[in-house]
Design an enzyme around this catalytic site. Structure first.
Site, short mmCIF file in Angstrom:
data_model
loop_
_atom_site.label_atom_id
_atom_site.label_comp_id
_atom_site.label_asym_id
_atom_site.label_seq_id
_atom_site.Cartn_x
_atom_site.Cartn_y
_atom_site.Cartn_z
N GLY A 144 0.81 -1.21 0.00
CA GLY A 144 0.00 0.00 0.00
C GLY A 144 0.84 1.26 0.00
N TYR A 188 -7.68 -16.80 4.26
CA TYR A 188 -7.11 -15.69 3.48
C TYR A 188 -7.44 -15.86 1.99
CZ TYR A 188 -3.47 -12.91 1.14
OH TYR A 188 -2.80 -12.04 0.33
#
Length: 270
Positions: free
Chosen positions: A20, A160
């Protein structure tokens, strides 16, 4: 090809470190104004300071403005706080995500719910808020950071993989929903990447096993991800490069796609 994103505002969730942060840096370097997000104000402030320093070192005086909003986007209250502070965006990168290796039979209901709220519902809420404004303005970019684990579900963390597969469905459905509006929606599928969390995980394994980091990485790709064609962890910048391109005007014909940046880990042509 020279990518310029001046006069565009980008929101990058979960962007105080790792992939990110690298995406936020790439977008800012291309001229976009960037809103960084993390759960604590201290982490957000630290990331902004670091990013401003790195852009200065790159001599990017034409980089966009950088600001941050501290909010836990895995919660409804955190989402409401964030969008109140940053109500509009031209580029949305749904990067927020958590992972944790755990055997399937040891994953309790609470973990399934926590992973779904963090990895999936955060992206749903954010895209539901920002995309209509993009449609109204006739231009926008929405990206969901999925994973090669969406296709090759890892047995060591099925919860996940489930969330990353869900993002593929949402991305494709939203792309069809906003067809022919000037807004593109895509999913990005990184492979094993040396993000902050993964690097710490590898360091912990090296320490516990009395091995070097290099030995752990070699064993990981020999035993856990043998299909990787590059046989190494990707860098966060390698993922960010794809995201910045997909956010650009030059990528206007790319939408509804699941774009693999996985080092060839998924053993498939498509």
């Amino acid at each position: 090809m020279h990518i310029r994103l001046e006069n565009k505002t980008a929101v990058v969730t979960g962007s105080t470190a790792g992939i990110g942060y690298a995406i936020a840096k790439g977008l800012a370097a291309a001229g976009a104004g960037v809103v960084i997000n993390g759960r604590s104000q201290a982490r957000v402030d630290q990331a902004i300071k670091k990013l401003e320093g790195e852009l200065k070192e790159l001599d990017r005086g034409d980089s966009g403005s950088i600001r941050g909003v501290a909010a836990d986007l895995a919660t409804v209250d955190g989402f409401k706080h964030f969008v109140a502070e940053a109500p509009q965006a031209d580029i949305l990168i749904n990067n927020l995500g958590i992972f944790e290796p755990k055997p399937y039979f040891e994953i309790p209901d609470e973990d399934w719910e926590r992973f779904f709220q963090t990895n999936v519902m955060s992206a749903i809420r954010m895209s539901r808020h920002y995309t209509p404004g993009m449609v109204d303005r006739g231009w926008g970019r929405v990206q969901f950071i999925s994973s090669e684990s969406a296709i090759a579900i890892p047995t060591e963390m099925i919860h996940y993989g489930m969330t990353k597969t869900a993002l593929l469905s949402i991305s494709r459905g939203l792309a069809a929903t906003v067809a022919a509006t000037g807004v593109t929606v895509n999913a990005i599928l990184p492979g094993p990447t040396a993000s902050e969390g993964v690097s710490q995980f590898v360091d912990d394994l090296a320490r516990d096993g009395n091995k070097t980091r290099e030995q752990v990485e070699t064993e990981f790709f020999e035993q856990v991800r043998p299909t990787s064609l590059i046989q190494r962890f990707e860098t966060v910048d390698e993922i960010a490069n794809m995201c910045v391109f997909v956010a650009s005007e030059q990528a206007s014909a790319i939408t509804g796609a699941a774009l693999r940046v996985d080092g060839g880990t998924v053993n498939a042509i498509f």
